[in-house]
Design an enzyme around this catalytic site. Structure first.
Site, mmCIF file in Angstrom:
data_model
loop_
_atom_site.group_PDB
_atom_site.id
_atom_site.type_symbol
_atom_site.label_atom_id
_atom_site.label_comp_id
_atom_site.label_asym_id
_atom_site.label_seq_id
_atom_site.Cartn_x
_atom_site.Cartn_y
_atom_site.Cartn_z
ATOM 1 C CG ASP A 1 30.310 64.860 53.450
ATOM 2 O OD1 ASP A 1 31.049 65.086 52.491
ATOM 3 O OD2 ASP A 1 30.159 65.653 54.390
ATOM 4 C CD GLU A 2 29.628 68.295 48.888
ATOM 5 O OE1 GLU A 2 28.686 68.946 48.385
ATOM 6 O OE2 GLU A 2 30.609 68.832 49.438
ATOM 7 C CG ASP B 1 26.257 68.387 52.133
ATOM 8 O OD1 ASP B 1 27.087 67.515 52.464
ATOM 9 O OD2 ASP B 1 26.392 69.589 52.400
#
Length: 356
Positions: free
Chosen positions: A102-103, A8
């Site tokens: 983003d993860e 993350d």
């Protein structure tokens, strides 16, 4: 036993802004569109000290932190950073399940490179991301399933690495607040607390029939996660990826006709994105966020793929019903199409950072 890593990025949008403008470092910064109903997408850790967090209304954020620096999102920059980060993931495994820009989850049980250690692979991923993105950091959680890996990635932010071993899981889960479990939102957590269930240990003490009686199928999910049970594989398939459009409204929509009137525009924009990429899809979904921020989605799988705006709108109208709304005010509506196909009818893998 699987080896799962959840990665993350730390305050992703804001971190990209600080990387590109070093003068912002050490300051309270939020990324948000300007407008009376805007919400914060990401905030720096300096801003979080004032209670400024993702999904907080921008006007509330400014009231809590009057010196907050607000920056309009630059999606192209974030997508490019995401492309680099996702590229690092795929150097180690093809079993990558992106959750957002983003993860992602990674299954490194059998890795393509590096040592046969999920912990060492996670360390190398973090190093490579920092090197190749010009200083962006990610936090990682390592464990034997997705539930615990995701829990671990949030435990030592920013720029952290947490490993949860099988023998550590029970004690860790027992002391968690129920609201800290992935998949238990604020409404459900409140109901659990009113039942006297405040921690993982309290949740584990309740029987499966008791939880399913109170929460239906979600009760079975809570019964499992309280015991650290999560059999979901890391899924790199593209059925979950979608092309769509959503709008947050300056004034809450209060009647079903008001809401239905928004569907033609949403469907048209979704169709335009599909056409631009030469795609059609077999699943249409409607997303509804209520004034209290509760979120619902409804979807329908179709016998034939759709691309035209009128086809998308027709399905969306079937999904957006009075029963779904329940007389509540709505602040956001979205329409999306997934299970994507190319013009020859073949399944396609559309990178998440290109979706809209």
């Amino acid at each position: 036993m699987r080896k799962v890593v959840h990665v993350d990025a730390d305050a992703f949008f804001a971190s990209v802004e600080l990387r590109d403008d070093p003068s912002l470092r050490g300051k309270a910064v939020a990324v948000a569109y300007h407008g009376p109903r805007s919400v914060v997408t990401t905030a720096t850790y300096e801003a979080r000290q004032y209670g400024v967090r993702s999904a907080l209304p921008l006007r509330t954020a400014l009231a809590r932190c009057p010196h907050l620096i607000v920056i309009e999102p630059r999606m192209d920059a974030y997508r490019e950073a995401s492309r680099i980060i996702q590229g690092v993931f795929h150097e180690f495994t093809d079993l990558v399940e992106p959750l957002s820009l983003d993860e992602a989850y990674l299954d490194v049980t059998t890795s393509k490179r590096g040592p046969p250690s999920a912990t060492l692979i996670a360390q190398e991923i973090r190093r490579l991301v920092r090197e190749r993105t010009g200083g962006l950091t990610v936090s990682a959680g390592v464990s034997y399933n997705k539930l615990l890996a995701k829990l671990g990635s949030g435990m030592n932010k920013p720029d952290g690495l947490t490993v949860i071993l099988p023998e550590q899981a029970d004690a860790l889960l027992a002391r968690l607040s129920v609201g800290d479990f992935y998949g238990i939102g604020p409404v459900t957590a409140g109901k659990l607390e009113r039942m006297g269930i405040k921690t993982g240990a309290d949740l584990r003490a309740r029987s499966l029939p008791e939880l399913t009686s109170a929460f239906g199928s979600h009760g079975a999910h809570m019964y499992a996660i309280a015991r650290g049970i999560d059999e979901r594989p890391v899924d790199p398939s593209d059925d979950r990826k979608s092309v769509g459009t959503e709008d947050t409204y300056d004034t809450d929509l209060r009647t079903l006709p008001e809401m239905l009137a928004k569907l033609p525009g949403l469907s048209e924009r979704t169709s335009r994105h599909l056409t631009r990429h030469g795609l059609a899809g077999r699943v249409v979904a409607v997303k509804v966020k209520f004034a209290n921020f509760e979120l619902l989605t409804r979807q329908q799988r179709l016998p034939a793929p759709v691309q035209a705006p009128e086809e998308i709108e027709r399905v969306a109208r079937r999904l957006l019903t009075a029963d779904l709304i329940g007389g509540r005010a709505v602040r956001l509506l979205g329409v999306s199409v997934s299970a994507l196909l190319d013009p020859q009818g073949r399944d396609v893998a559309v990178p998440l950072f290109r979706l809209v």
